[in-house]
Design an enzyme around this catalytic site. Structure first.
Site, PDB file in Angstrom:
ATOM      1  N   HIS A  46       0.799  -1.232   0.000  1.00  0.00           N
ATOM      2  CA  HIS A  46       0.000   0.000   0.000  1.00  0.00           C
ATOM      3  C   HIS A  46       0.828   1.276   0.000  1.00  0.00           C
ATOM      4  O   HIS A  46       0.273   2.359  -0.067  1.00  0.00           O
ATOM      5  CB  HIS A  46      -0.944   0.013   1.211  1.00  0.00           C
ATOM      6  CG  HIS A  46      -0.245   0.296   2.511  1.00  0.00           C
ATOM      7  ND1 HIS A  46       0.533  -0.634   3.155  1.00  0.00           N
ATOM      8  CD2 HIS A  46      -0.178   1.417   3.266  1.00  0.00           C
ATOM      9  CE1 HIS A  46       1.030  -0.103   4.258  1.00  0.00           C
ATOM     10  NE2 HIS A  46       0.620   1.142   4.357  1.00  0.00           N
TER      11      HIS A  46
HETATM   12  C1  UD1 Z   1      -2.012   5.363   6.440  1.00  0.00           C
HETATM   13  C2  UD1 Z   1      -0.685   5.772   7.090  1.00  0.00           C
HETATM   14  C3  UD1 Z   1       0.338   4.678   6.868  1.00  0.00           C
HETATM   15  C4  UD1 Z   1      -0.182   3.344   7.357  1.00  0.00           C
HETATM   16  C5  UD1 Z   1      -1.509   3.057   6.674  1.00  0.00           C
HETATM   17  C6  UD1 Z   1      -2.102   1.759   7.162  1.00  0.00           C
HETATM   18  C7  UD1 Z   1      -0.126   8.160   7.138  1.00  0.00           C
HETATM   19  C8  UD1 Z   1       0.740   9.192   6.510  1.00  0.00           C
HETATM   20  N1  UD1 Z   1      -0.152   6.985   6.479  1.00  0.00           N
HETATM   21  O1  UD1 Z   1      -1.785   5.251   5.041  1.00  0.00           O
HETATM   22  O2  UD1 Z   1       1.512   5.001   7.599  1.00  0.00           O
HETATM   23  O3  UD1 Z   1       0.765   2.343   7.041  1.00  0.00           O
HETATM   24  O4  UD1 Z   1      -2.410   4.130   6.981  1.00  0.00           O
HETATM   25  O5  UD1 Z   1      -3.290   1.480   6.511  1.00  0.00           O
HETATM   26  O6  UD1 Z   1      -0.713   8.405   8.153  1.00  0.00           O
HETATM   27  N2  UD1 Z   1      -9.306   5.319   2.573  1.00  0.00           N
HETATM   28  C9  UD1 Z   1     -10.457   4.565   2.581  1.00  0.00           C
HETATM   29  N3  UD1 Z   1     -10.997   4.230   3.779  1.00  0.00           N
HETATM   30  C10 UD1 Z   1     -10.459   4.596   4.956  1.00  0.00           C
HETATM   31  C11 UD1 Z   1      -9.289   5.370   4.944  1.00  0.00           C
HETATM   32  C12 UD1 Z   1      -8.724   5.710   3.754  1.00  0.00           C
HETATM   33  O7  UD1 Z   1     -10.981   4.203   1.548  1.00  0.00           O
HETATM   34  O8  UD1 Z   1     -11.019   4.237   6.007  1.00  0.00           O
HETATM   35  C13 UD1 Z   1      -8.692   5.666   1.291  1.00  0.00           C
HETATM   36  C14 UD1 Z   1      -8.904   7.108   0.925  1.00  0.00           C
HETATM   37  O9  UD1 Z   1      -9.096   7.173  -0.441  1.00  0.00           O
HETATM   38  C15 UD1 Z   1      -7.585   7.764   1.285  1.00  0.00           C
HETATM   39  C16 UD1 Z   1      -6.605   6.625   1.023  1.00  0.00           C
HETATM   40  O10 UD1 Z   1      -7.308   5.432   1.362  1.00  0.00           O
HETATM   41  O11 UD1 Z   1      -7.365   8.897   0.538  1.00  0.00           O
HETATM   42  C17 UD1 Z   1      -5.360   6.710   1.838  1.00  0.00           C
HETATM   43  O12 UD1 Z   1      -5.682   6.814   3.244  1.00  0.00           O
HETATM   44  P1  UD1 Z   1      -4.688   7.584   4.242  1.00  0.00           P
HETATM   45  O13 UD1 Z   1      -5.160   7.441   5.632  1.00  0.00           O
HETATM   46  O14 UD1 Z   1      -4.447   8.964   3.725  1.00  0.00           O
HETATM   47  O15 UD1 Z   1      -3.321   6.837   4.053  1.00  0.00           O
HETATM   48  P2  UD1 Z   1      -3.000   5.292   4.023  1.00  0.00           P
HETATM   49  O16 UD1 Z   1      -2.444   4.985   2.686  1.00  0.00           O
HETATM   50  O17 UD1 Z   1      -4.137   4.474   4.531  1.00  0.00           O
END
Ligand code: UD1
Length: 369
Positions: free
Chosen positions: A210
């Site tokens: 991811h």
């Molecule tokens: C975040 C953490 C990362 C961790 C990962 C575990 C930061 C900088 N990154 O990355 O260190 O390893 O979580 O999962 O804090 N989204 C959903 N549902 C959700 C949350 C997010 O669909 O419940 C999608 C959204 O489109 C979002 C994307 O996933 O924009 C990324 O989510 P985000 O929390 O920004 O970063 P992660 O890649 O999950």
């Protein structure tokens, strides 16, 4: 003593659960659990509360997704307001406890520090020395602000000392995520997850990817899909897909190609027990996750880490992980070694003994006396 504990994203839940449990032994400590809402999907958040026995958050901020700046700013403002409100109600928070390296960790720490509320950081001192990783910036900022640095492996102590932290602020306590793993692993192995997927213990691979560096560019993600398809001819693959990766596969038109590989089980993100059932009995893990590098080391399972560097060097030096970066040749060679039984065995680091949270609770409680 009033502690505010922060969770936001998936890896936070397994770290906070044992700490909350250990704190129950100290009735003089009152806790407020805050969920920022960085992760909000049921299978990235709610499911862990149920399974890990974490009480409902006392406060949910519902911040949601956004750019790094937006998300960090929203959490910062919301936590600040909360801390100010609690203070005006006579419930001043005496210390903030944050875990890991996600945006919620850093933003909450900043809010507290600006209000002169001391911060304890669990998993302090880890450094990949790669500031292009958003988590590395979060680690550096959080540690610079925190005055109680709770460290999972010796390299963290060295990094913090080099950065000028006093020895009295640094506590090598071990790994809280492994506390959770040890508590759940035997029950997890008894789950029907393998049978439901038609898999046999020791005869499949688990893949999770991811990180933006692996999934955000079309060319590299496309090559990865091809590699996994080829590898699945040797060993069936279970691939629970993170929402970020899923949306990139869709965006780059690669979803169909991935699903066409007959022996790749493409799954949604899994609950803790199902995932642990798979990781504890797999032949090999291929991942770019920080947490999985540690879990595989604790489980004694080979882990091929698709990152150029790691903030958790003990998993490579002592444990079962090998950094393969984006070198597909090296990944393939390591897979061969695993399949042929020539891969290193590794051992579990000291203090990854299931008691890190007990040590942390004792350090926190000492302050209350
Ligand atoms: C975040 C953490 C990362 C961790 C990962 C575990 C930061 C900088 N990154 O990355 O260190 O390893 O979580 O999962 O804090 N989204 C959903 N549902 C959700 C949350 C997010 O669909 O419940 C999608 C959204 O489109 C979002 C994307 O996933 O924009 C990324 O989510 P985000 O929390 O920004 O970063 P992660 O890649 O999950």
């Amino acid at each position: 003593m009033h502690l505010m504990l922060i969770v936001g994203a998936r890896p936070n839940f397994m770290k906070i659960a044992p700490i909350l449990r250990a704190l129950r032994s100290y009735p003089q400590i009152q806790t407020t659990l805050v969920h920022t809402g960085q992760h909000y999907d049921k299978n990235l958040s709610d499911v862990f509360f149920q399974e890990l026995g974490i009480s409902e958050p006392d406060i949910s901020l519902g911040v949601g997704s956004g750019s790094h700046g937006r998300q960090t700013a929203d959490i910062l403002a919301a936590i600040e307001q909360l801390l100010v409100d609690l203070d005006s109600q006579g419930k001043r928070v005496s210390r903030l406890v944050v875990v890991g390296d996600v945006n919620s960790t850093m933003a909450a720490s900043l809010a507290a520090a600006k209000l002169s509320i001391p911060v304890a950081h669990v998993e302090a001192g880890l450094r990949s020395f790669d500031r292009s990783m958003p988590e590395e910036v979060n680690r550096i900022v959080t540690d610079a602000i925190a005055d109680m640095l709770l460290v999972s492996e010796p390299a963290g102590v060295d990094n913090l000392r080099r950065e000028g932290h006093a020895a009295s602020e640094i506590h090598l306590v071990g790994n809280v995520m492994i506390d959770t793993l040890r508590q759940h692993v035997e029950a997890a192995k008894k789950r029907p997850t393998l049978r439901d997927l038609g898999l046999v213990a020791g005869e499949y691979a688990v893949v999770t990817l991811h990180r933006p560096s692996n999934v955000d560019q079309r060319e590299s993600l496309s090559a990865l899909v091809d590699l996994l398809a080829a590898a699945s001819e040797r060993l069936p693959i279970v691939f629970p897909i993170h929402p970020r990766t899923l949306s990139r596969l869709d965006q780059f038109g690669l979803t169909a190609r991935m699903k066409a590989a007959r022996r790749i089980h493409v799954l949604p993100p899994l609950a803790y027990g199902d995932f642990l059932c798979l990781t504890s009995q797999t032949k090999v893990i291929v991942t770019d996750s920080g947490g999985l590098q540690e879990e595989s080391t604790a489980l004694g399972v080979p882990c091929l880490t698709m990152r150029a560097n790691t903030e958790r060097p003990i998993t490579v030096d002592v444990g079962t992980s090998t950094l393969v970066g984006d070198d597909f040749g090296k990944l393939w060679e390591c897979l061969q070694m695993v399949i042929e039984g020539r891969y290193k065995s590794g051992r579990c680091p000291e203090l990854w003994d299931g008691k890190a949270s007990t040590r942390i609770a004792a350090i926190l409680a000492k302050e209350a006396t």
